[in-house]
Design a protein around this motif. Structure first.
Motif, PDB file in Angstrom:
ATOM      1  N   LYS A 357      -4.536 -14.637   3.572  1.00 12.63           N
ATOM      2  CA  LYS A 357      -3.703 -13.766   2.760  1.00 12.63           C
ATOM      3  C   LYS A 357      -4.603 -12.982   1.809  1.00 12.63           C
ATOM      4  N   ILE A 358      -4.224 -11.734   1.568  1.00  9.55           N
ATOM      5  CA  ILE A 358      -4.981 -10.891   0.640  1.00  9.55           C
ATOM      6  C   ILE A 358      -4.063 -10.488  -0.503  1.00  9.55           C
ATOM      7  N   THR A 359      -4.583 -10.583  -1.720  1.00  6.95           N
ATOM      8  CA  THR A 359      -3.800 -10.269  -2.918  1.00  6.95           C
ATOM      9  C   THR A 359      -4.595  -9.355  -3.835  1.00  6.95           C
ATOM     10  N   PHE A 360      -3.908  -8.336  -4.354  1.00  4.34           N
ATOM     11  CA  PHE A 360      -4.473  -7.513  -5.424  1.00  4.34           C
ATOM     12  C   PHE A 360      -3.571  -7.637  -6.646  1.00  4.34           C
ATOM     13  N   THR A 361      -4.193  -7.827  -7.805  1.00  2.00           N
ATOM     14  CA  THR A 361      -3.473  -7.892  -9.070  1.00  2.00           C
ATOM     15  C   THR A 361      -4.107  -6.905 -10.036  1.00  2.00           C
ATOM     16  N   ILE A 362      -3.284  -6.124 -10.696  1.00  2.00           N
ATOM     17  CA  ILE A 362      -3.764  -5.148 -11.677  1.00  2.00           C
ATOM     18  C   ILE A 362      -3.396  -5.632 -13.071  1.00  2.00           C
ATOM     19  N   TYR A 363      -4.423  -5.836 -13.888  1.00  2.70           N
ATOM     20  CA  TYR A 363      -4.241  -6.291 -15.266  1.00  2.70           C
ATOM     21  C   TYR A 363      -4.397  -5.107 -16.218  1.00  2.70           C
ATOM     22  N   GLY A 364      -3.669  -5.155 -17.324  1.00  5.42           N
ATOM     23  CA  GLY A 364      -3.771  -4.120 -18.345  1.00  5.42           C
ATOM     24  C   GLY A 364      -3.052  -4.567 -19.595  1.00  5.42           C
ATOM     25  N   VAL A 365      -2.526  -3.595 -20.322  1.00  2.00           N
ATOM     26  CA  VAL A 365      -1.732  -3.869 -21.518  1.00  2.00           C
ATOM     27  C   VAL A 365      -0.299  -3.429 -21.201  1.00  2.00           C
ATOM     28  N   GLU A 366       0.610  -4.385 -21.154  1.00  2.00           N
ATOM     29  CA  GLU A 366       1.989  -4.076 -20.786  1.00  2.00           C
ATOM     30  C   GLU A 366       2.706  -3.364 -21.925  1.00  2.00           C
ATOM     31  N   THR A 367       3.214  -2.170 -21.641  1.00  2.00           N
ATOM     32  CA  THR A 367       3.957  -1.397 -22.643  1.00  2.00           C
ATOM     33  C   THR A 367       5.390  -1.142 -22.188  1.00  2.00           C
ATOM     34  N   ARG A 368       5.738  -1.597 -20.982  1.00  2.00           N
ATOM     35  CA  ARG A 368       7.090  -1.377 -20.457  1.00  2.00           C
ATOM     36  C   ARG A 368       8.050  -2.443 -21.012  1.00  2.00           C
ATOM     37  N   ASP A 369       9.292  -2.053 -21.175  1.00  2.00           N
ATOM     38  CA  ASP A 369      10.294  -2.979 -21.707  1.00  2.00           C
ATOM     39  C   ASP A 369      10.480  -4.151 -20.752  1.00  2.00           C
ATOM     40  N   SER A 370      10.657  -5.328 -21.317  1.00  2.00           N
ATOM     41  CA  SER A 370      10.767  -6.538 -20.497  1.00  2.00           C
ATOM     42  C   SER A 370      12.055  -6.578 -19.685  1.00  2.00           C
ATOM     43  N   ASN A 371      13.074  -5.848 -20.102  1.00  2.00           N
ATOM     44  CA  ASN A 371      14.337  -5.847 -19.365  1.00  2.00           C
ATOM     45  C   ASN A 371      14.394  -4.752 -18.301  1.00  2.00           C
ATOM     46  N   ARG A 372      13.280  -4.078 -18.116  1.00  2.00           N
ATOM     47  CA  ARG A 372      13.185  -3.007 -17.113  1.00  2.00           C
ATOM     48  C   ARG A 372      12.455  -3.544 -15.887  1.00  2.00           C
ATOM     49  N   TYR A 411       8.704   5.901  14.146  1.00  2.00           N
ATOM     50  CA  TYR A 411       9.636   5.836  13.012  1.00  2.00           C
ATOM     51  C   TYR A 411       9.508   7.094  12.164  1.00  2.00           C
ATOM     52  N   ARG A 412      10.621   7.438  11.525  1.00  2.00           N
ATOM     53  CA  ARG A 412      10.610   8.332  10.364  1.00  2.00           C
ATOM     54  C   ARG A 412      11.204   7.525   9.225  1.00  2.00           C
ATOM     55  N   ALA A 413      10.474   7.471   8.112  1.00  2.00           N
ATOM     56  CA  ALA A 413      10.915   6.589   7.037  1.00  2.00           C
ATOM     57  C   ALA A 413      10.584   7.186   5.677  1.00  2.00           C
ATOM     58  N   GLN A 414      11.212   6.633   4.662  1.00  2.00           N
ATOM     59  CA  GLN A 414      10.965   7.030   3.278  1.00  2.00           C
ATOM     60  C   GLN A 414      10.794   5.778   2.429  1.00  2.00           C
ATOM     61  N   LEU A 415      10.079   5.932   1.318  1.00  2.00           N
ATOM     62  CA  LEU A 415       9.971   4.853   0.337  1.00  2.00           C
ATOM     63  C   LEU A 415      10.586   5.335  -0.965  1.00  2.00           C
ATOM     64  N   TRP A 416      11.461   4.483  -1.526  1.00  2.00           N
ATOM     65  CA  TRP A 416      12.182   4.846  -2.730  1.00  2.00           C
ATOM     66  C   TRP A 416      11.846   3.874  -3.857  1.00  2.00           C
ATOM     67  N   LYS A 417      11.679   4.419  -5.060  1.00  2.00           N
ATOM     68  CA  LYS A 417      11.456   3.623  -6.263  1.00  2.00           C
ATOM     69  C   LYS A 417      12.788   3.450  -6.985  1.00  2.00           C
ATOM     70  N   VAL A 418      13.142   2.190  -7.219  1.00  2.00           N
ATOM     71  CA  VAL A 418      14.410   1.881  -7.872  1.00  2.00           C
ATOM     72  C   VAL A 418      14.125   1.183  -9.202  1.00  2.00           C
ATOM     73  N   VAL A 419      14.667   1.730 -10.288  1.00  2.00           N
ATOM     74  CA  VAL A 419      14.479   1.164 -11.620  1.00  2.00           C
ATOM     75  C   VAL A 419      15.817   0.632 -12.115  1.00  2.00           C
ATOM     76  N   THR A 420      15.774  -0.617 -12.574  1.00  2.00           N
ATOM     77  CA  THR A 420      16.964  -1.211 -13.178  1.00  2.00           C
ATOM     78  C   THR A 420      16.645  -1.658 -14.600  1.00  2.00           C
ATOM     79  N   VAL A 421      17.646  -1.616 -15.448  1.00  2.00           N
ATOM     80  CA  VAL A 421      17.545  -2.119 -16.815  1.00  2.00           C
ATOM     81  C   VAL A 421      18.677  -3.120 -17.015  1.00  2.00           C
ATOM     82  N   ASP A 422      18.303  -4.329 -17.352  1.00  2.00           N
ATOM     83  CA  ASP A 422      19.278  -5.426 -17.474  1.00  2.00           C
ATOM     84  C   ASP A 422      20.102  -5.562 -16.198  1.00  2.00           C
ATOM     85  N   GLY A 423      19.416  -5.355 -15.061  1.00  2.00           N
ATOM     86  CA  GLY A 423      20.062  -5.527 -13.767  1.00  2.00           C
ATOM     87  C   GLY A 423      20.881  -4.350 -13.300  1.00  2.00           C
TER      88      GLY A 423
END
Length: 506
Positions: A357-372, A411-423
């Motif tokens: 298995k291969i894993t990449f993790t990106i570390y930084g300073v989290e500034t995004r809201d925790s409920n997002r 295939y023809r396909a798309q990738l979509w980004k979905v953002v939720t806040v408090d679900g």
């Protein structure tokens, strides 16, 4: 004698003297008067042309004078006056010298000539140089003494971050150095060997211990499996992951996967393994590294960094959903790139495990809201099934050889980004659109044999257009060949044993 008479006598004497001198001036008006110099060159009695030649010869004699430009750490650029365009900067002094004592009225000329009897007139020779030649010299030779600053970096050891301090860099300031050298040469240079210091800028490294110590939050992580890979492909995945691991990016830095993991050579740790090329599966050095860029791509998406270049594969891959892949190909310029669009440094950790298995993790300073929360959805628009099979014959391969490549669905396909806040979903954004070509199932069949019956059978199977039929005939032929070889071996062994029983005793 009255005062008036005395004055008239003096004036008459002056005019007589001036008149006499004016006759002399007119007699030698093409010669430079005595007592006139250009630096140490005595121009007295020369014509303007002779004086010009004398000064030009002097300037020309300085052509090979050495000029040394000092950088840092005893580094230097050595040149000569002629190499940076030495020329005479004020040739107009010759016409001035030639007209001295001749221009103006008789009284003025008289005064100038009398002054020359008591004090020489010395014109200073000025030098000029070609600033573009100076710039070219400094740009071409000064750059070798530049030293890039080394930014402070992070390294993660035993799940703890360690900080490596940066180092200052230096760089020749070309514009300032050109101006400083030129100003010295035209203002202060006396025509002798000289040394001039280049203007050096100190480049401060980026990153402080305090700044990097804040890089502890996981911004995004993603894992894929390469458990079905052979040892060569697995080795390529592990090697490329290793080359990326430990990268520190500062705000605004762009990361290029190709820059990090190339060249694809054995010396850089790569093996021959399967990869896609024009809708076919072929072996190449570094085959499999697209899984590395794809895994990193998904970690970057979750981190919400700005992706600046991403390409889908020519055919679908199985280790991520459609449109979640990121192909790289050095020959066609396909690369995966992204920018650290955060306000803080980030750190890329990559590793592989024994269970492939291969894993990449990106570390930084989290500034995004925790409920997002951010998720990505793959949406398949169309599936394109192959409508045929392809059979290729190869007379250089023995009959019974049959290599099969599986079909690939398009295939023809798309990738979509979905953002939720408090679900609750608050946004849905299309990230990319991808098209994957379909590839029919194909087989390469060997037809080389001296058995005409077997040849006709395999060619009939090829004509059927069925790979399974070809495979069955090839397998039957190989089985018959093996059985025949086994029978021949058994017969030979029996003959040997029979001969051993009939050998007479001595």
């Amino acid at each position: 004698m009255s005062r008036v008479v005395k004055c008239l006598a003096v004036v008459s004497a002056v005019y007589v003297a001036v008149f006499s001198m004016s006759m002399t001036v007119n007699a030698k008006e093409d010669k430079i008067e005595s007592g006139i110099y250009a630096n140490d060159i005595n121009l007295s009695g020369m014509t303007a042309s002779e004086a010009e030649n004398a000064v030009q010869n002097y300037v020309d004699s300085l052509a090979d004078i050495q000029i040394t430009l000092h950088a840092v750490d005893d580094n230097e650029i050595i040149t000569t006056a002629s190499e940076i365009g030495l020329k005479w900067g004020n040739p107009e002094i010759i016409s001035e010298a030639a007209s001295l004592g001749k221009d103006g009225n008789i009284v003025q000329c008289y005064k100038v000539l009398k002054d020359l009897e008591h004090e020489n007139k010395v014109y200073q020779i000025a030098f000029d140089f070609d600033k573009e030649l100076i710039r070219t010299l400094i740009e071409e030779q000064g750059v070798q003494y530049n030293q890039d600053a080394v930014d402070a970096t992070l390294i993660r050891v035993d799940e703890e971050f360690q900080i490596t301090e940066g180092q200052k860099g230096i760089a020749v300031d070309t514009d300032a150095s050109v101006d400083a050298l030129y100003e010295y040469l035209i203002s202060d240079w006396d025509g002798s060997v000289c040394d001039v210091d280049l203007v050096i800028d100190v480049i401060e490294p980026r990153g402080t211990a305090e700044e990097l110590a804040r890089v502890t939050d996981v911004l995004g992580t993603f894992t894929t499996s390469f458990s079905s890979s052979g040892s060569n492909r697995g080795g390529n995945v592990t090697n490329a992951c290793r080359l990326i691991d430990g990268t520190t990016l500062y705000p605004g830095d762009e990361f290029s996967t190709l820059d990090k993991i190339t060249p694809f050579t054995e010396g850089n740790g790569y093996y021959q393994a399967s990869s896609y090329l024009n809708g076919q599966v072929v072996d190449s050095l570094g085959g499999g590294v697209c899984q590395v860029s794809t895994t990193l791509y998904n970690a970057v998406l979750i981190s919400e960094m700005d992706v600046t270049q991403r390409n889908n594969h020519s055919m679908i891959v199985t280790y991520v959903d459609p449109s979640a892949d990121a192909a790289i190909a050095e020959s066609s310029g396909k690369d995966f790139k992204f920018v650290n669009s955060s306000e803080y440094p980030i750190y890329i950790e990559g590793y592989t495990t024994d269970d492939k298995k291969i894993t990449f993790t990106i570390y930084g300073v989290e500034t995004r809201d925790s409920n997002r929360q951010v998720t990505y959805e793959s949406k398949v628009l169309e599936k394109i099934e192959p409508d045929k099979e392809i059979i290729n014959t190869d007379a250089s391969l023995p009959l019974g050889y049959c290599s099969i490549q599986s079909a690939h669905i398009g295939y023809r396909a798309q990738l979509w980004k979905v953002v939720t806040v408090d679900g609750v979903e608050v946004s849905r954004e299309q990230i990319n659109s991808s098209s994957y070509m379909n590839s029919p199932r194909s087989a390469t069949v060997g037809i080389s044999t001296t058995d005409p019956v077997a040849y006709n059978e395999i060619m009939a199977a090829v004509a059927s257009g069925s790979i399974d039929q070809v495979k069955a005939v090839a397998s039957a032929y190989k089985a018959a060949q093996a059985a025949n070889a086994q029978a021949q071996a058994a017969a030979a062994q029996a003959a040997v044993e029979a001969a051993a029983w009939t050998v007479p005793e001595p």
